[in-house]
Design a protein around this motif. Sequence first.
Motif, mmCIF file in Angstrom:
data_model
loop_
_atom_site.group_PDB
_atom_site.id
_atom_site.type_symbol
_atom_site.label_atom_id
_atom_site.label_comp_id
_atom_site.label_asym_id
_atom_site.label_seq_id
_atom_site.Cartn_x
_atom_site.Cartn_y
_atom_site.Cartn_z
ATOM 1 N N GLU A 62 0.800 -1.226 0.000
ATOM 2 C CA GLU A 62 0.000 0.000 0.000
ATOM 3 C C GLU A 62 0.834 1.277 0.000
ATOM 4 O O GLU A 62 1.892 1.359 0.611
ATOM 5 N N GLY A 63 0.313 2.254 -0.725
ATOM 6 C CA GLY A 63 0.911 3.576 -0.734
ATOM 7 C C GLY A 63 2.094 3.751 -1.661
ATOM 8 O O GLY A 63 2.616 4.853 -1.788
ATOM 9 N N SER A 64 2.516 2.682 -2.317
ATOM 10 C CA SER A 64 3.670 2.792 -3.227
ATOM 11 C C SER A 64 3.216 3.290 -4.592
ATOM 12 O O SER A 64 2.098 3.009 -5.036
ATOM 13 N N VAL A 65 4.103 4.053 -5.243
ATOM 14 C CA VAL A 65 3.817 4.593 -6.568
ATOM 15 C C VAL A 65 4.894 4.095 -7.525
ATOM 16 O O VAL A 65 6.096 4.249 -7.272
ATOM 17 N N ILE A 66 4.437 3.492 -8.625
ATOM 18 C CA ILE A 66 5.333 2.991 -9.673
ATOM 19 C C ILE A 66 5.195 3.949 -10.858
ATOM 20 O O ILE A 66 4.146 4.040 -11.492
ATOM 21 N N HIS A 67 6.283 4.668 -11.144
ATOM 22 C CA HIS A 67 6.253 5.741 -12.143
ATOM 23 C C HIS A 67 6.461 5.214 -13.569
ATOM 24 O O HIS A 67 6.746 4.039 -13.787
ATOM 25 N N HIS A 68 6.345 6.142 -14.519
ATOM 26 C CA HIS A 68 6.436 5.805 -15.944
ATOM 27 C C HIS A 68 7.733 5.065 -16.287
ATOM 28 O O HIS A 68 8.813 5.429 -15.827
ATOM 29 N N HIS A 69 7.573 4.025 -17.083
ATOM 30 C CA HIS A 69 8.680 3.224 -17.642
ATOM 31 C C HIS A 69 9.498 2.475 -16.588
ATOM 32 O O HIS A 69 10.571 1.956 -16.906
ATOM 33 N N ALA A 70 9.002 2.409 -15.362
ATOM 34 C CA ALA A 70 9.668 1.553 -14.368
ATOM 35 C C ALA A 70 9.393 0.092 -14.729
ATOM 36 O O ALA A 70 8.363 -0.217 -15.343
ATOM 37 N N LEU A 71 10.310 -0.784 -14.332
ATOM 38 C CA LEU A 71 10.160 -2.226 -14.560
ATOM 39 C C LEU A 71 10.292 -2.946 -13.223
ATOM 40 O O LEU A 71 11.302 -2.782 -12.535
ATOM 41 N N VAL A 72 9.273 -3.713 -12.870
ATOM 42 C CA VAL A 72 9.298 -4.514 -11.649
ATOM 43 C C VAL A 72 9.114 -5.962 -12.087
ATOM 44 O O VAL A 72 8.028 -6.350 -12.530
ATOM 45 N N ASN A 73 10.187 -6.744 -11.996
ATOM 46 C CA ASN A 73 10.167 -8.084 -12.562
ATOM 47 C C ASN A 73 9.687 -9.147 -11.574
ATOM 48 O O ASN A 73 9.367 -8.861 -10.424
ATOM 49 N N ALA A 74 9.635 -10.383 -12.049
ATOM 50 C CA ALA A 74 9.013 -11.493 -11.326
ATOM 51 C C ALA A 74 9.622 -11.710 -9.951
ATOM 52 O O ALA A 74 10.834 -11.637 -9.766
#
Length: 191
Positions: free
Chosen positions: A110-122
């Motif tokens: 909760e509360g986290s922001v993932i910005h443009h073009h970020a990559l969060v992998n498996a």
Amino acid sequence: MKEKIVLIGGGGHCHSVIDVIEQENKYEIIGIIDREELVGKKVLSYEIIACDDDLNEIFKICKNAVISIGQIQSSVLRTKIFNNLKEIGFNLPVIISPIAYVSKYSVIEEGSVIHHHALVNANAKIGKNCIINTKALIEHDTIIEDYCHISTASVINGGVTVKKGNFYGSNATSKQEIVIDSFIKAGSLVK
């Protein structure tokens, strides 16, 4: 009909958060909370509608909030605000840019922001109230603990743990499978 959301903090980082929320198109921004002397001013096209002392009143009309204050030297302010919002009862949704990639095998709290073009992998895990900024790469099996800021165009390789409250600077790159528990300045090679 979109749910309403209020932004906490109207500085430079707020501009990026507004853009991500608008692009995600899930929430209607009703305004921004900032210092009392700034009430009535605008950030992009959104008004600063209240100050921190008014949050209990704001909660009566809006149950969602996102922290739009940046973090460099310390996570203390973002942590304090997060805890205050939770105590009042606010929901702090995860905000994800539609032009980011977030694996369905990752966890974002909760509360986290993932910005443009970020990559969060498996199998990556992002804790509470984190900033995963523009073009950041979070590789497989990485743990980003609560209240971290992973800055623009940075690389965190597989199996890394970033400990609670840390700042990881722009264009920094880590070795795989290490523990990071300190301020990482921009451009660093973290071994």
